[in-house]
Design a protein around this motif. Sequence first.
Motif, PDB file in Angstrom:
ATOM      1  N   MET A 117       0.829  -1.214   0.000  1.00 48.42           N
ATOM      2  CA  MET A 117       0.000   0.000   0.000  1.00 48.42           C
ATOM      3  C   MET A 117       0.865   1.267   0.000  1.00 48.42           C
ATOM      4  O   MET A 117       0.548   2.246  -0.663  1.00 48.42           O
ATOM      5  CB  MET A 117      -0.948   0.008   1.213  1.00 48.42           C
ATOM      6  N   ASP A 118       1.982   1.215   0.745  1.00 50.07           N
ATOM      7  CA  ASP A 118       2.904   2.368   0.767  1.00 50.07           C
ATOM      8  C   ASP A 118       3.520   2.597  -0.611  1.00 50.07           C
ATOM      9  O   ASP A 118       3.657   3.740  -1.061  1.00 50.07           O
ATOM     10  CB  ASP A 118       4.010   2.138   1.803  1.00 50.07           C
ATOM     11  N   GLN A 119       3.885   1.504  -1.288  1.00 44.31           N
ATOM     12  CA  GLN A 119       4.461   1.620  -2.639  1.00 44.31           C
ATOM     13  C   GLN A 119       3.427   2.218  -3.605  1.00 44.31           C
ATOM     14  O   GLN A 119       3.762   3.063  -4.436  1.00 44.31           O
ATOM     15  CB  GLN A 119       4.897   0.237  -3.150  1.00 44.31           C
ATOM     16  N   LEU A 120       2.185   1.773  -3.456  1.00 47.77           N
ATOM     17  CA  LEU A 120       1.122   2.261  -4.333  1.00 47.77           C
ATOM     18  C   LEU A 120       0.846   3.748  -4.072  1.00 47.77           C
ATOM     19  O   LEU A 120       0.693   4.531  -5.004  1.00 47.77           O
ATOM     20  CB  LEU A 120      -0.151   1.430  -4.102  1.00 47.77           C
ATOM     21  N   ARG A 121       0.832   4.143  -2.796  1.00 43.28           N
ATOM     22  CA  ARG A 121       0.607   5.561  -2.456  1.00 43.28           C
ATOM     23  C   ARG A 121       1.732   6.434  -3.021  1.00 43.28           C
ATOM     24  O   ARG A 121       1.495   7.537  -3.501  1.00 43.28           O
ATOM     25  CB  ARG A 121       0.529   5.726  -0.937  1.00 43.28           C
TER      26      ARG A 121
END
Length: 567
Positions: A117-121
């Motif tokens: 999720m952090d990579q996507l954000r």
Amino acid sequence: MSEQRKKLRLGELLIQQRLISADQLAIALAEQRNTHLPIGRLLVRLGFITENAIRDTMARTIGQESIDLTQVVADAEALKMVPQDFARRNRVLPIAYDPDEGQLLIATTETYNVVAMDQLRAALGSKIEIQTLLAAEAQLEDFIDQFYGYELSVDGILKEIETGEIDYDSLAAGGDEYTQPMVRLVNALLVDAVKRGSSDIHFEPEYAFLRIRYRIDGVLETVRSLHKTYMPGITVRLKVISDMNIAETRAPQDGRLSLTLNGRPVDFRVSTQPTIHGENIVLRVLDREKSIINLDRMNLTKSSMDKLNLMLARPEGILIVTGPTGSGKTTTLYSLLAQINNETVNIMTLEDPVEYPLTLMRQTSVSDVARMDFANGIRSIMRQDPDIILVGEVRDKETAEMAFRAAMTGHQVFTTLHTNSALGAFPRLLDIGILPDIMAGNIIGIIAQRLVRVLCTHCKEAYAPSPEERKLLGQLAQSVSYLHRATGCKHCDNKGYKGRTTIMELLIMDGDLDELVSRRATAKELRAAAMSKGYKPLAEEGMQRVIDGITSLSELARAVDLTGRYG
């Protein structure tokens, strides 16, 4: 070790909820030593439990919402935002993107996959908010293959259809949907219509082409014109998913379908009508999230809210909502009922048909098959110990008499009536055959309403009103130096308007008005008495919205008769 504990936790959780036995878990764990597959997938493969049961159990345990991907229609815009290899590697599937809210909805098997999720954000930027829903593991992988493997944009699908042939058998069989471009075309049009806030979708056959129109903010606009060769495929597909008879083309049909579009459940009421060029199909979009709104969010004036609350406080009597088709009568009734819907009251409804299924309310559809009309329905509901009764529409004398009988025996009755104004309800009820003595004392109040488009806040333009417009404004003209009109920009698709608002005239009945009704007073007498008690006609309410810059004078004139103000 932590992986083993996680596996055991899922297994033990399913045993605790009596969804599997300890023996079945032991078999799955033994099988896992050879296959190294996740325990959930093995339990499904062995036939001990369904994928959906595991998903829902996991969702309840971690307090997360779940989603059934078989009901989801792909959103091409959302899929563009997440690369395919990232989706496969991290087991995430973008379901819907809402540009207005800046929100991306993701289905995943691991809602706490913080790294992914952090990579996507980081890739999407801080302006986009990511929301996750829990999906079944096997479903997710299948749907990543389907959603990413095929063209999903309307233009791309049309190009694909032009170069290939339509297989009508697979359309009717409902096989592997994504291999059939006509299936994806219908899905893409439905997604597009809901995203643009349509209330109705029209598929209109002409001599050589098919016209597709959306009704947005009460106004129809053409969005596509396709060659007539597309017509049979679209018609068959819409009939199949709406449970209609595809062989019947010469008689009107009605159907219904439910899909998850843009990440939320949306129902469609579908009707076909034979015309000289083929079957005309209209889908009414029943989007619960946008249609049933709290009274506080209806942008009503304080005096209107006070009057509505006063009406709702009456323990018995009939409350009537009037207005033409498409003026939001049902929405207002549902919003009023939602205000008083709780476990202490029994609300029963009789509708044709039920549009929005709601919890706690007992909802019944009027049916020709069951020989249940409105009058018979009210009779049977009266034996069900109701506190509040919603009658979809008063159409004839028998229904009206039964509705008033319910109101006279201590029930709150809500209903709709087709008239142009609140005061117009009295002659209409007289015309139906209700005696003035029955009306007097049993009507709580009458609401007449219209929906008007709201000026786009980004591009509305101020201007000085002309002498004719000042005449329309009447006494209000003295305090007005400028009004607003529509221009158009990218935020409103160059229409000048975005969204709609309600204008209402509210007539609260009291002893004086009841007395006038019982002796068949003229419309002029009733109007004068109502005005002396603070009643404001629709035109007056609308003018206030024009002065406040919420809507334009031309838009108000489209919805409300202003000709009487030229006097």
